[in-house]
Design an enzyme around this catalytic site. Structure first.
Site, PDB file in Angstrom:
ATOM      1  N   ASN A  47       0.704   7.052  -5.744  1.00 36.06           N
ATOM      2  CA  ASN A  47       2.038   6.455  -5.657  1.00 36.06           C
ATOM      3  C   ASN A  47       3.050   7.330  -6.402  1.00 36.06           C
ATOM      4  O   ASN A  47       2.726   7.946  -7.430  1.00 36.06           O
ATOM      5  CB  ASN A  47       2.066   4.998  -6.133  1.00 36.06           C
ATOM      6  CG  ASN A  47       1.494   4.782  -7.515  1.00 36.06           C
ATOM      7  OD1 ASN A  47       0.628   5.508  -7.966  1.00 36.06           O
ATOM      8  ND2 ASN A  47       1.979   3.757  -8.194  1.00 36.06           N
ATOM      9  N   CYS A  58       3.961   4.357  -1.687  1.00 36.43           N
ATOM     10  CA  CYS A  58       2.602   3.931  -2.040  1.00 36.43           C
ATOM     11  C   CYS A  58       1.595   5.056  -1.831  1.00 36.43           C
ATOM     12  O   CYS A  58       1.779   5.937  -0.974  1.00 36.43           O
ATOM     13  CB  CYS A  58       2.181   2.757  -1.154  1.00 36.43           C
ATOM     14  SG  CYS A  58       3.054   1.224  -1.484  1.00 36.43           S
ATOM     15  N   GLU A  60      -1.383   4.901  -0.463  1.00 39.35           N
ATOM     16  CA  GLU A  60      -2.036   4.903   0.854  1.00 39.35           C
ATOM     17  C   GLU A  60      -1.180   5.638   1.884  1.00 39.35           C
ATOM     18  O   GLU A  60      -1.677   6.461   2.659  1.00 39.35           O
ATOM     19  CB  GLU A  60      -2.266   3.470   1.348  1.00 39.35           C
ATOM     20  CG  GLU A  60      -3.167   2.632   0.458  1.00 39.35           C
ATOM     21  CD  GLU A  60      -2.408   1.840  -0.598  1.00 39.35           C
ATOM     22  OE1 GLU A  60      -1.445   2.378  -1.180  1.00 39.35           O
ATOM     23  OE2 GLU A  60      -2.799   0.685  -0.842  1.00 39.35           O
ATOM     24  N   CYS A  91      -0.624  -3.135   0.205  1.00 39.23           N
ATOM     25  CA  CYS A  91       0.549  -3.932   0.592  1.00 39.23           C
ATOM     26  C   CYS A  91       0.645  -4.008   2.116  1.00 39.23           C
ATOM     27  O   CYS A  91      -0.014  -3.257   2.844  1.00 39.23           O
ATOM     28  CB  CYS A  91       1.822  -3.347  -0.012  1.00 39.23           C
ATOM     29  SG  CYS A  91       2.439  -1.879   0.834  1.00 39.23           S
ATOM     30  N   CYS A  94       1.625  -0.764   4.004  1.00 38.12           N
ATOM     31  CA  CYS A  94       0.506   0.191   4.093  1.00 38.12           C
ATOM     32  C   CYS A  94      -0.511  -0.261   5.129  1.00 38.12           C
ATOM     33  O   CYS A  94      -1.079   0.564   5.851  1.00 38.12           O
ATOM     34  CB  CYS A  94      -0.147   0.377   2.737  1.00 38.12           C
ATOM     35  SG  CYS A  94       0.884   1.343   1.609  1.00 38.12           S
TER      36      CYS A  94
HETATM   37  N1  THU Z   1       1.472   0.498  -4.702  1.00 34.27           N
HETATM   38  C1  THU Z   1       0.694   1.341  -3.986  1.00 34.27           C
HETATM   39  O1  THU Z   1       0.645   2.549  -4.237  1.00 34.27           O
HETATM   40  N2  THU Z   1      -0.041   0.815  -2.959  1.00 34.27           N
HETATM   41  C2  THU Z   1      -0.033  -0.492  -2.590  1.00 34.27           C
HETATM   42  O2  THU Z   1      -0.656  -0.853  -1.597  1.00 34.27           O
HETATM   43  C3  THU Z   1       0.684  -1.465  -3.394  1.00 34.27           C
HETATM   44  C4  THU Z   1       1.561  -0.927  -4.462  1.00 34.27           C
HETATM   45  C5  THU Z   1       2.283   1.050  -5.784  1.00 34.27           C
HETATM   46  C6  THU Z   1       3.760   0.977  -5.556  1.00 34.27           C
HETATM   47  C7  THU Z   1       4.300   1.001  -6.967  1.00 34.27           C
HETATM   48  O3  THU Z   1       4.403   2.353  -7.372  1.00 34.27           O
HETATM   49  C8  THU Z   1       3.215   0.329  -7.797  1.00 34.27           C
HETATM   50  O4  THU Z   1       2.043   0.335  -6.975  1.00 34.27           O
HETATM   51  C9  THU Z   1       3.524  -1.102  -8.194  1.00 34.27           C
HETATM   52  O5  THU Z   1       3.888  -1.864  -7.097  1.00 34.27           O
END
Ligand code: THU
Length: 136
Positions: A47, A58, A60, A91, A94
């Protein structure tokens, strides 16, 4: 899921390594992802946050973008590593992007060694897909 599964082992290792590079100064929540292409290549992402929070991306989707940029858009599996317990789930945005590139298997893991081995259709049932665009 057996910890000896070589796909699980190598994918979670790759995702954990990518997580080390996460740029998450605002949430302090580091995420790493590794996407496996059908040809065997593995692409990673972490991320990447921004002071303008909505611009954060994110792990993913960054892993999938790296795969596509390098010609690996036929994907089968993604592993996601966080420090959360139970392991954090991707999320919604993603999930939609994972579906676009054919990902069927989703491995969720954390640093304590907890593992979930999930199917994409369970994470995103009744997905909006290209057949949804066929109007007549
Ligand atoms: N995040 C991800 O990298 N992947 C996800 O599927 C959910 C959230 C990251 C986004 C942000 O940088 C941190 O997690 C908190 O939400």
């Amino acid at each position: 899921m057996p910890a000896s599964d070589p796909v699980v082992y190598s994918m979670t290792r790759a995702a954990a390594a990518a997580r080390e590079n996460a740029y998450a100064p605002y949430s302090d929540f580091s995420v790493g992802a590794a996407a496996l292409a059908r040809d065997g290549r593995v692409f990673t992402g972490c991320n990447v946050e921004n002071v303008s929070y909505g611009l954060s991306t994110c792990a993913e989707r960054n892993a999938i973008a790296a795969a596509v940029c390098q010609g690996g858009h036929d994907l089968t599996t993604i592993a996601v590593v966080t420090s959360a317990s139970p392991p954090a789930s991707p999320c919604g945005a993603c999930r939609q992007v994972m579906a676009e590139f054919g990902i069927e298997r989703v491995i969720l893991a954390n640093l304590a060694g907890e593992r979930f081995d999930l199917q994409m259709h369970d994470l995103l049932p009744a997905a909006f897909d290209r057949t949804s665009l066929e109007t007549d």
